[in-house]
Design an enzyme around this catalytic site. Structure first.
Site, PDB file in Angstrom:
ATOM      1  N   ILE A   1      -9.922   9.222  -3.469  1.00 44.24           N
ATOM      2  CA  ILE A   1     -10.306   9.137  -2.054  1.00 44.24           C
ATOM      3  C   ILE A   1      -9.692  10.347  -1.349  1.00 44.24           C
ATOM      4  CG2 ILE A   1     -10.340   7.634   0.001  1.00 44.24           C
ATOM      5  CD1 ILE A   1     -11.243   6.124  -2.514  1.00 44.24           C
TER       6      ILE A   1
ATOM      7  N   ASN B   1       0.794  -1.230   0.000  1.00 48.62           N
ATOM      8  CA  ASN B   1       0.000   0.000   0.000  1.00 48.62           C
ATOM      9  C   ASN B   1       0.830   1.285   0.000  1.00 48.62           C
ATOM     10  OD1 ASN B   1      -2.551   1.654   0.922  1.00 48.62           O
ATOM     11  ND2 ASN B   1      -0.982   2.081   2.446  1.00 48.62           N
TER      12      ASN B   1
ATOM     13  N   LYS C   1       1.701   2.950 -11.261  1.00 45.90           N
ATOM     14  CA  LYS C   1       0.563   2.094 -10.902  1.00 45.90           C
ATOM     15  C   LYS C   1       0.291   1.062 -12.002  1.00 45.90           C
ATOM     16  CE  LYS C   1      -0.651   3.607  -6.809  1.00 45.90           C
ATOM     17  NZ  LYS C   1      -0.314   2.783  -5.628  1.00 45.90           N
TER      18      LYS C   1
ATOM     19  N   SER D   1      -4.458   1.911  -8.945  1.00 46.75           N
ATOM     20  CA  SER D   1      -5.241   3.161  -8.996  1.00 46.75           C
ATOM     21  C   SER D   1      -6.092   3.154 -10.259  1.00 46.75           C
ATOM     22  CB  SER D   1      -4.284   4.353  -9.033  1.00 46.75           C
ATOM     23  OG  SER D   1      -4.940   5.501  -9.500  1.00 46.75           O
TER      24      SER D   1
ATOM     25  N   TYR E   1       2.820   8.913 -12.063  1.00 40.40           N
ATOM     26  CA  TYR E   1       2.071   8.113 -11.075  1.00 40.40           C
ATOM     27  C   TYR E   1       1.296   7.002 -11.796  1.00 40.40           C
ATOM     28  CZ  TYR E   1      -1.436   7.236  -7.358  1.00 40.40           C
ATOM     29  OH  TYR E   1      -2.263   6.660  -6.418  1.00 40.40           O
ATOM     30  N   ALA E   2       0.622   7.364 -12.889  1.00 43.30           N
ATOM     31  CA  ALA E   2      -0.148   6.359 -13.651  1.00 43.30           C
ATOM     32  C   ALA E   2       0.778   5.258 -14.170  1.00 43.30           C
ATOM     33  CB  ALA E   2      -0.884   7.029 -14.807  1.00 43.30           C
ATOM     34  N   ALA E   3       1.986   5.641 -14.575  1.00 40.66           N
ATOM     35  CA  ALA E   3       2.938   4.649 -15.094  1.00 40.66           C
ATOM     36  C   ALA E   3       3.385   3.698 -13.988  1.00 40.66           C
ATOM     37  CB  ALA E   3       4.147   5.364 -15.696  1.00 40.66           C
TER      38      ALA E   3
HETATM   39  P1  NAD Z   1      -1.322   8.523   2.359  1.00 41.80           P
HETATM   40  O1  NAD Z   1      -0.300   9.541   1.943  1.00 41.80           O
HETATM   41  O2  NAD Z   1      -2.317   8.903   3.381  1.00 41.80           O
HETATM   42  O3  NAD Z   1      -0.607   7.160   2.819  1.00 41.80           O
HETATM   43  C1  NAD Z   1       0.549   6.659   2.203  1.00 41.80           C
HETATM   44  C2  NAD Z   1       1.447   6.073   3.285  1.00 41.80           C
HETATM   45  O4  NAD Z   1       2.622   5.553   2.655  1.00 41.80           O
HETATM   46  C3  NAD Z   1       1.879   7.131   4.291  1.00 41.80           C
HETATM   47  O5  NAD Z   1       1.617   6.714   5.609  1.00 41.80           O
HETATM   48  C4  NAD Z   1       3.354   7.296   4.011  1.00 41.80           C
HETATM   49  O6  NAD Z   1       4.124   7.625   5.154  1.00 41.80           O
HETATM   50  C5  NAD Z   1       3.725   5.929   3.449  1.00 41.80           C
HETATM   51  N1  NAD Z   1       4.941   6.030   2.641  1.00 41.80           N
HETATM   52  C6  NAD Z   1       5.184   6.911   1.630  1.00 41.80           C
HETATM   53  N2  NAD Z   1       6.434   6.743   1.181  1.00 41.80           N
HETATM   54  C7  NAD Z   1       7.001   5.769   1.933  1.00 41.80           C
HETATM   55  C8  NAD Z   1       8.277   5.176   1.958  1.00 41.80           C
HETATM   56  N3  NAD Z   1       9.253   5.597   1.132  1.00 41.80           N
HETATM   57  N4  NAD Z   1       8.508   4.185   2.835  1.00 41.80           N
HETATM   58  C9  NAD Z   1       7.545   3.779   3.699  1.00 41.80           C
HETATM   59  N5  NAD Z   1       6.308   4.313   3.729  1.00 41.80           N
HETATM   60  C10 NAD Z   1       6.045   5.299   2.857  1.00 41.80           C
HETATM   61  O7  NAD Z   1      -2.039   8.101   1.006  1.00 41.80           O
HETATM   62  P2  NAD Z   1      -3.319   7.198   0.699  1.00 41.80           P
HETATM   63  O8  NAD Z   1      -4.222   8.034  -0.104  1.00 41.80           O
HETATM   64  O9  NAD Z   1      -3.798   6.509   1.914  1.00 41.80           O
HETATM   65  O10 NAD Z   1      -2.651   6.131  -0.303  1.00 41.80           O
HETATM   66  C11 NAD Z   1      -2.496   4.747  -0.007  1.00 41.80           C
HETATM   67  C12 NAD Z   1      -2.286   3.992  -1.305  1.00 41.80           C
HETATM   68  O11 NAD Z   1      -3.450   4.142  -2.127  1.00 41.80           O
HETATM   69  C13 NAD Z   1      -1.119   4.519  -2.146  1.00 41.80           C
HETATM   70  O12 NAD Z   1      -0.475   3.440  -2.792  1.00 41.80           O
HETATM   71  C14 NAD Z   1      -1.808   5.388  -3.170  1.00 41.80           C
HETATM   72  O13 NAD Z   1      -1.038   5.554  -4.335  1.00 41.80           O
HETATM   73  C15 NAD Z   1      -3.071   4.594  -3.412  1.00 41.80           C
HETATM   74  N6  NAD Z   1      -4.179   5.351  -4.004  1.00 41.80           N
HETATM   75  C16 NAD Z   1      -4.660   6.476  -3.404  1.00 41.80           C
HETATM   76  C17 NAD Z   1      -5.737   7.127  -3.996  1.00 41.80           C
HETATM   77  C18 NAD Z   1      -6.363   8.361  -3.365  1.00 41.80           C
HETATM   78  O14 NAD Z   1      -7.206   8.984  -4.038  1.00 41.80           O
HETATM   79  N7  NAD Z   1      -6.028   8.740  -2.147  1.00 41.80           N
HETATM   80  C19 NAD Z   1      -6.296   6.647  -5.176  1.00 41.80           C
HETATM   81  C20 NAD Z   1      -5.754   5.502  -5.761  1.00 41.80           C
HETATM   82  C21 NAD Z   1      -4.696   4.854  -5.156  1.00 41.80           C
END
Ligand code: NAD
Length: 249
Positions: free
Chosen positions: A186, A87, A157, A140, A153-155
């Site tokens: 989200i 995640n 994912k 995503s 980012y899309a690439a």
């Molecule tokens: P968020 O920023 O709240 O959580 C991401 C977490 O990853 C954070 O706690 C951060 O500290 C941790 N992180 C980042 N880089 C890190 C690293 N180098 N080492 C260890 N931990 C690290 O974001 P979110 O929205 O909860 O996203 C969670 C996942 O869902 C991600 O993979 C994101 O790409 C994906 N996502 C999010 C959305 C959205 O709309 N929020 C949509 C599609 C996919």
């Protein structure tokens, strides 16, 4: 009644906040013990407390997922992992192609692609030995439909989709099931950091099902893929996205 995750031990990367925390807490509510990973130690410790408040065990790993040797050693020391949720992620920050530097590009691929790859490599010895395991990669909607303001980012994912399908084939022999969850937009720290409130409200108004998904809508998909009801599902992508993105065959 929700399907039980009792006697399962799950690791969620990036579980110190956002959706990773929600995935960890829902799986704990359903009976799983957790390994909570994040680069933010405070956030990981808070999530661990929330897991323990449900009577489940929580082990914390605080390190940057890009530091592969430290992370791999910590996973080896963490004990059995039956379920891995890849995640951890960083947002695309509404950047056009010209705004993406080499450092930004590398960080995107290092956290998402390299992170997912080597976290999976770290849990495979135990899963192969037990001939059982669940790997859930967080992709995503942008891997499905592209993005006008975050192609890097899309690439990254999209690469995760490729890993999901390839590992589903490669690891079936050991009964390791590999799927992806591809969330729609989200509201979390990640999206709030790069989208002004009026943009978020405008996009919410356009959701075919009337509102954005909440983190818990994504966690339900994750917990379902983690449970035994989905033991014959592998190589698939589930996308809770309020009906915004629909892909064909
Ligand atoms: P968020 O920023 O709240 O959580 C991401 C977490 O990853 C954070 O706690 C951060 O500290 C941790 N992180 C980042 N880089 C890190 C690293 N180098 N080492 C260890 N931990 C690290 O974001 P979110 O929205 O909860 O996203 C969670 C996942 O869902 C991600 O993979 C994101 O790409 C994906 N996502 C999010 C959305 C959205 O709309 N929020 C949509 C599609 C996919």
């Amino acid at each position: 009644m929700a399907v039980s995750l009792e006697n399962r031990r799950a690791m969620v990367t990036g579980a110190g906040g956002g959706m990773g925390r929600s995935h960890a807490v829902l799986m704990a509510e359903r009976g799983a013990d957790l390994v909570i990973h994040d680069v933010k130690e405070d956030g990981a410790l808070e999530t661990a407390e929330m897991v323990r408040s449900h009577g489940r065990d929580a082990h914390v790993i605080a390190c940057d997922i890009r530091d592969v040797s430290t992370f791999t050693a910590a996973v080896a020391a963490a004990g059995r992992i039956d379920i891995l949720v890849n995640n951890a992620g960083v947002g695309g920050a509404r950047r056009r192609v010209e705004d993406v530097t080499v450092d930004i590009f590398d960080q995107m691929f290092e956290v998402h692609v390299r992170g997912t790859f080597f976290a999976t490599q770290a849990v495979l010895p135990g899963m192969k030995e037990r001939k059982d395991g669940k790997i859930i990669n967080i992709s995503s909607i942008y891997a499905m439909g592209g993005s006008d303001l975050a192609s890097h980012y899309a690439a990254a994912k999209s690469a995760i989709s490729g890993l999901t399908k390839s590992w589903a084939r490669e690891l079936a022999e050991w009964r390791i099931k590999v799927n992806a969850v591809a969330p729609g937009f989200i509201v979390t720290g990640m999206t709030q950091a790069s989208n002004p409130p009026e943009k978020i409200a405008e996009r919410a108004a356009g959701m075919p099902l009337g509102k954005f998904c909440e983190p818990m809508d994504i966690s339900y998909a994750v917990a379902w893929l983690a449970c035994s009801e989905t033991d014959l599902i592998s190589g698939q992508v589930i996308s809770p996205n309020s009906g915004e993105v629909i892909v064909g065959y």
